[in-house]
Design a protein around this motif. Structure first.
Motif, PDB file in Angstrom:
ATOM      1  N   SER A   1      46.827 -31.685 -38.752  1.00  0.00           N
ATOM      2  CA  SER A   1      46.729 -30.021 -38.868  1.00  0.00           C
ATOM      3  C   SER A   1      45.634 -29.905 -39.570  1.00  0.00           C
ATOM      4  CB  SER A   1      47.863 -29.464 -39.741  1.00  0.00           C
ATOM      5  OG  SER A   1      47.984 -28.190 -40.162  1.00  0.00           O
ATOM      6  N   PRO A   2      44.872 -28.633 -39.072  1.00  0.00           N
ATOM      7  CA  PRO A   2      43.999 -28.198 -39.906  1.00  0.00           C
ATOM      8  C   PRO A   2      43.940 -27.840 -41.459  1.00  0.00           C
ATOM      9  CG  PRO A   2      44.231 -26.643 -38.556  1.00  0.00           C
ATOM     10  CD  PRO A   2      45.199 -27.644 -37.879  1.00  0.00           C
ATOM     11  N   TYR A   3      45.225 -27.650 -41.527  1.00  0.00           N
ATOM     12  CA  TYR A   3      45.439 -27.195 -43.073  1.00  0.00           C
ATOM     13  C   TYR A   3      45.784 -28.422 -43.931  1.00  0.00           C
ATOM     14  CZ  TYR A   3      46.589 -22.915 -40.523  1.00  0.00           C
ATOM     15  OH  TYR A   3      46.530 -21.794 -39.889  1.00  0.00           O
ATOM     16  N   ASN A   4      45.587 -29.643 -43.606  1.00  0.00           N
ATOM     17  CA  ASN A   4      45.788 -30.783 -44.226  1.00  0.00           C
ATOM     18  C   ASN A   4      44.660 -30.853 -45.294  1.00  0.00           C
ATOM     19  OD1 ASN A   4      48.247 -31.190 -43.072  1.00  0.00           O
ATOM     20  ND2 ASN A   4      47.447 -32.869 -41.783  1.00  0.00           N
ATOM     21  N   GLN A   5      43.411 -30.496 -44.850  1.00  0.00           N
ATOM     22  CA  GLN A   5      42.343 -30.455 -45.464  1.00  0.00           C
ATOM     23  C   GLN A   5      42.474 -29.899 -46.829  1.00  0.00           C
ATOM     24  OE1 GLN A   5      39.598 -32.303 -44.574  1.00  0.00           O
ATOM     25  NE2 GLN A   5      38.951 -31.975 -46.651  1.00  0.00           N
ATOM     26  N   ALA A   6      43.009 -28.885 -47.221  1.00  0.00           N
ATOM     27  CA  ALA A   6      43.146 -28.214 -48.387  1.00  0.00           C
ATOM     28  C   ALA A   6      43.879 -29.230 -49.177  1.00  0.00           C
ATOM     29  CB  ALA A   6      43.946 -26.829 -48.062  1.00  0.00           C
ATOM     30  N   LEU A   7      45.190 -29.638 -48.780  1.00  0.00           N
ATOM     31  CA  LEU A   7      46.091 -30.498 -49.477  1.00  0.00           C
ATOM     32  C   LEU A   7      45.107 -31.808 -49.841  1.00  0.00           C
ATOM     33  CD1 LEU A   7      48.633 -31.253 -50.795  1.00  0.00           C
ATOM     34  CD2 LEU A   7      49.311 -32.272 -48.695  1.00  0.00           C
ATOM     35  N   LEU A   8      44.461 -32.275 -48.871  1.00  0.00           N
ATOM     36  CA  LEU A   8      43.737 -33.490 -49.177  1.00  0.00           C
ATOM     37  C   LEU A   8      42.549 -33.172 -50.335  1.00  0.00           C
ATOM     38  CD1 LEU A   8      41.995 -35.733 -46.521  1.00  0.00           C
ATOM     39  CD2 LEU A   8      40.618 -34.683 -48.284  1.00  0.00           C
ATOM     40  N   THR A   9      41.880 -32.181 -50.354  1.00  0.00           N
ATOM     41  CA  THR A   9      40.902 -31.749 -51.205  1.00  0.00           C
ATOM     42  C   THR A   9      41.553 -31.464 -52.730  1.00  0.00           C
ATOM     43  OG1 THR A   9      39.384 -30.626 -49.727  1.00  0.00           O
ATOM     44  CG2 THR A   9      39.247 -30.144 -51.881  1.00  0.00           C
ATOM     45  N   ALA A  10      42.686 -30.931 -52.730  1.00  0.00           N
ATOM     46  CA  ALA A  10      43.414 -30.843 -53.986  1.00  0.00           C
ATOM     47  C   ALA A  10      43.793 -32.430 -54.497  1.00  0.00           C
ATOM     48  CB  ALA A  10      44.537 -29.760 -53.736  1.00  0.00           C
ATOM     49  N   LEU A  11      44.117 -32.939 -53.866  1.00  0.00           N
ATOM     50  CA  LEU A  11      44.735 -34.415 -54.010  1.00  0.00           C
ATOM     51  C   LEU A  11      43.874 -35.241 -54.576  1.00  0.00           C
ATOM     52  CD1 LEU A  11      47.576 -35.088 -51.565  1.00  0.00           C
ATOM     53  CD2 LEU A  11      47.903 -34.585 -53.842  1.00  0.00           C
ATOM     54  N   LEU A  12      42.480 -35.087 -54.120  1.00  0.00           N
ATOM     55  CA  LEU A  12      41.361 -36.068 -54.233  1.00  0.00           C
ATOM     56  C   LEU A  12      40.365 -35.623 -55.312  1.00  0.00           C
ATOM     57  CD1 LEU A  12      40.537 -37.772 -50.898  1.00  0.00           C
ATOM     58  CD2 LEU A  12      42.258 -38.473 -52.584  1.00  0.00           C
ATOM     59  N   GLY A  13      40.495 -34.428 -55.331  1.00  0.00           N
ATOM     60  CA  GLY A  13      39.471 -33.691 -56.197  1.00  0.00           C
ATOM     61  C   GLY A  13      37.890 -33.516 -55.550  1.00  0.00           C
ATOM     62  N   GLY A  14      38.111 -33.481 -54.146  1.00  0.00           N
ATOM     63  CA  GLY A  14      36.807 -33.345 -53.255  1.00  0.00           C
ATOM     64  C   GLY A  14      37.259 -33.748 -51.894  1.00  0.00           C
ATOM     65  N   GLU A  15      36.173 -33.875 -51.011  1.00  0.00           N
ATOM     66  CA  GLU A  15      36.310 -34.208 -49.642  1.00  0.00           C
ATOM     67  C   GLU A  15      36.550 -35.679 -49.563  1.00  0.00           C
ATOM     68  OE1 GLU A  15      33.347 -32.553 -47.058  1.00  0.00           O
ATOM     69  OE2 GLU A  15      34.290 -30.450 -47.456  1.00  0.00           O
ATOM     70  N   GLY A  16      35.968 -36.577 -50.451  1.00  0.00           N
ATOM     71  CA  GLY A  16      36.099 -37.958 -50.393  1.00  0.00           C
ATOM     72  C   GLY A  16      35.432 -38.547 -49.384  1.00  0.00           C
ATOM     73  N   ARG A  17      34.085 -37.970 -48.930  1.00  0.00           N
ATOM     74  CA  ARG A  17      33.263 -38.706 -47.866  1.00  0.00           C
ATOM     75  C   ARG A  17      32.606 -39.885 -48.071  1.00  0.00           C
ATOM     76  NH1 ARG A  17      36.572 -37.104 -44.066  1.00  0.00           N
ATOM     77  NH2 ARG A  17      36.943 -34.834 -43.940  1.00  0.00           N
ATOM     78  N   ALA A  18      32.305 -39.776 -49.419  1.00  0.00           N
ATOM     79  CA  ALA A  18      31.508 -41.022 -50.153  1.00  0.00           C
ATOM     80  C   ALA A  18      32.251 -42.176 -50.097  1.00  0.00           C
ATOM     81  CB  ALA A  18      30.870 -40.499 -51.393  1.00  0.00           C
ATOM     82  N   GLY A  19      31.955 -43.300 -49.747  1.00  0.00           N
ATOM     83  CA  GLY A  19      32.572 -44.678 -49.845  1.00  0.00           C
ATOM     84  C   GLY A  19      32.879 -45.001 -51.218  1.00  0.00           C
ATOM     85  N   ASP A  20      32.279 -44.574 -52.038  1.00  0.00           N
ATOM     86  CA  ASP A  20      32.465 -45.275 -53.581  1.00  0.00           C
ATOM     87  C   ASP A  20      33.379 -44.057 -54.348  1.00  0.00           C
ATOM     88  OD1 ASP A  20      30.747 -43.461 -53.771  1.00  0.00           O
ATOM     89  OD2 ASP A  20      29.284 -44.569 -55.158  1.00  0.00           O
ATOM     90  N   GLY A  21      33.638 -42.935 -53.793  1.00  0.00           N
ATOM     91  CA  GLY A  21      34.356 -41.743 -54.227  1.00  0.00           C
ATOM     92  C   GLY A  21      33.416 -41.125 -55.129  1.00  0.00           C
ATOM     93  N   GLY A  22      32.107 -41.470 -55.088  1.00  0.00           N
ATOM     94  CA  GLY A  22      31.190 -40.236 -55.891  1.00  0.00           C
ATOM     95  C   GLY A  22      31.152 -38.936 -55.777  1.00  0.00           C
ATOM     96  N   ASP A  23      31.966 -38.403 -54.883  1.00  0.00           N
ATOM     97  CA  ASP A  23      31.873 -37.032 -54.565  1.00  0.00           C
ATOM     98  C   ASP A  23      33.137 -36.298 -55.056  1.00  0.00           C
ATOM     99  OD1 ASP A  23      33.460 -38.213 -52.688  1.00  0.00           O
ATOM    100  OD2 ASP A  23      32.774 -36.747 -50.981  1.00  0.00           O
ATOM    101  N   LEU A  24      33.911 -37.100 -55.780  1.00  0.00           N
ATOM    102  CA  LEU A  24      35.301 -36.691 -56.370  1.00  0.00           C
ATOM    103  C   LEU A  24      35.016 -36.173 -57.696  1.00  0.00           C
ATOM    104  CD1 LEU A  24      37.644 -39.380 -54.485  1.00  0.00           C
ATOM    105  CD2 LEU A  24      36.784 -37.058 -53.868  1.00  0.00           C
ATOM    106  N   THR A  25      35.856 -35.363 -58.157  1.00  0.00           N
ATOM    107  CA  THR A  25      35.950 -35.054 -59.548  1.00  0.00           C
ATOM    108  C   THR A  25      37.403 -35.092 -60.105  1.00  0.00           C
ATOM    109  OG1 THR A  25      34.277 -33.298 -59.237  1.00  0.00           O
ATOM    110  CG2 THR A  25      35.592 -33.112 -61.303  1.00  0.00           C
ATOM    111  N   ILE A  26      37.518 -35.955 -60.894  1.00  0.00           N
ATOM    112  CA  ILE A  26      38.775 -36.271 -61.487  1.00  0.00           C
ATOM    113  C   ILE A  26      38.798 -36.509 -62.986  1.00  0.00           C
ATOM    114  CG2 ILE A  26      40.973 -37.982 -61.480  1.00  0.00           C
ATOM    115  CD1 ILE A  26      40.003 -38.759 -58.339  1.00  0.00           C
ATOM    116  N   SER A  27      39.665 -35.747 -63.578  1.00  0.00           N
ATOM    117  CA  SER A  27      39.653 -35.981 -65.048  1.00  0.00           C
ATOM    118  C   SER A  27      41.032 -36.705 -65.474  1.00  0.00           C
ATOM    119  CB  SER A  27      39.662 -34.461 -65.848  1.00  0.00           C
ATOM    120  OG  SER A  27      39.735 -34.583 -67.294  1.00  0.00           O
TER     121      SER A  27
END
Length: 386
Positions: A106-132
């Motif tokens: 579903s295209p709506y899964n992307q919003a849930l993915l972004t919320a859970l990961l803190g970003g899109e998570g396209r970088a292999g090392d997770g460098g594009d994720l923001t998690i406190s």
């Protein structure tokens, strides 16, 4: 992702019992042939049957031993395989496959993915994720007059991985639709949102935003390219704070600009965007490589009649505690208020808090992960008199 995994059920379905029984019957038949007949051909046939049956039984015993050992290592083998896949693939791709498998594509899964990961998570090392991974929030409420109060908010974030950015973006809005969409539509890894509820008789949005801009304090701990850290104590960013022009909103929110769902001109009276250059706060701006900790303090003008104030996670945050100082929040005429704190989250370990008076500071030890859409709310009401 499970195609290469070893399953216990596959090993458990081997019909070893039937194989052993068959081998034993063949060997027994061979013995009977040898005992009951006297011809050379019969003796040879019986010997062959005994040999085949014995080999079959021996093979079953070996397979049983090997299977027992394999079953003991299946979980370990699967863990190694899965960990290898997870470590190699970008986090966003792993989560996307999992969500599609569990919820269906579903295209709506992307919003849930972004919320859970803190970003899109396209970088292999997770460098594009923001998690406190360590978050503390302190609120202080102080009454100004019969209708309004100041809400002083201080939030401290410690990020799991250093965030490679130089900007902190602050969104101020009075629209509930924008409030809910900003978290999903922000194009920057570090951002904060100020929400001001509007009154039907008198708008506080512009006054509150000006108060926010004048009062905001920002502190950071950053690292340079060599890993050395520098701590910048919280202070007003001064010239490093600027307001983003309306025509540039599309570069900050995905639903504005070319191809966006909204026309920014229709939201000019309900949204303002500010940008703080975090590198400019450092003693050696050129050496700033990534942000490790962030402290943000600000003051907003709010309506007492709202009956509540709240904090919402801008990205995944492990919140240790949140405190509410209500000692300066009373009503004219000596009327006493009672307060109650309620989290809106999936997992809360602390017991429901009772209503309390404004005698001190209420602190809630949350010890839970909150993602966008989760947070804490402080309610108040006049004390019921008997």
């Amino acid at each position: 992702m499970n195609g290469g995994n070893v399953r216990r059920s596959d090993l458990g379905r081997l019909p070893l019992g039937r194989w052993a029984a068959g081998g034993a019957l063949v060997a027994l038949a061979g013995l009977l042939v040898v005992v009951l007949t006297s011809t050379d051909k019969s003796f040879l046939l019986g010997g062959i049957l005994v040999l085949v049956g014995s080999l079959a039984v021996a093979a079953v015993v070996v397979i049983a031993v090997v299977r027992r050992e394999l079953l003991g290592h299946v979980e370990y083998v699967n863990e190694v395989v899965e960990r290898g896949v997870v470590e190699v693939l970008p986090p966003g791709r792993v989560a996307e496959r999992l969500l599609d498998r569990v919820y269906g594509p579903s295209p709506y899964n992307q919003a849930l993915l972004t919320a859970l990961l803190g970003g899109e998570g396209r970088a292999g090392d997770g460098g594009d994720l923001t998690i406190s991974e360590h978050t503390e929030i302190d609120y202080r409420l102080t009454r100004l007059d019969e209708a309004n109060y100041h809400l002083v908010m201080e939030t401290k974030y410690t990020f799991r991985k250093r965030v490679p950015t130089r900007n902190l973006v602050i969104f101020a809005t009075s629209d509930e639709t924008l409030r809910d969409m900003i978290v999903k539509g922000c194009r920057f890894p570090l951002f904060e949102m100020w929400f001001v509820r509007e009154d039907e008789t008198k708008s506080l949005f512009e006054d509150s935003v000006e108060s926010l801009r004048d009062s905001v304090l920002v502190g950071v701990e950053h690292a340079d390219g060599a890993g050395r850290t520098e701590v910048v104590e919280a202070r007003h960013p001064g010239k490093h704070l600027r307001e983003v022009r309306v025509r540039d909103w599309g570069g900050y929110l995905a639903f504005f600009g070319a191809g966006g769902a909204f026309d920014q001109a229709l939201w000019m009276d309900r949204l303002r965007i500010f940008e703080i250059d975090l590198h400019g706060l450092a003693r050696r701006p050129a050496d700033v490589g990534a942000i490790q900790r962030l402290t943000l303090c600000s003051t907003t003008l709010q309506h007492i009649d709202d009956g509540f104030c709240w904090w919402q996670a801008p990205y995944p945050c492990f919140v240790e505690r949140m405190s509410f100082d209500t000692r300066g929040f009373d009503l004219p005429g000596g009327e006493e208020l009672r307060f109650n704190v309620k989290p809106f989250a999936t997992e809360v370990r602390s017991a429901p808090a009772p209503w309390f008076t404004s005698d001190g500071v209420a602190s809630v030890d949350l010890q839970a992960w909150l993602v966008p859409g989760h947070g804490m709310t402080l309610f108040w009401r006049p004390t019921r008199r008997t």
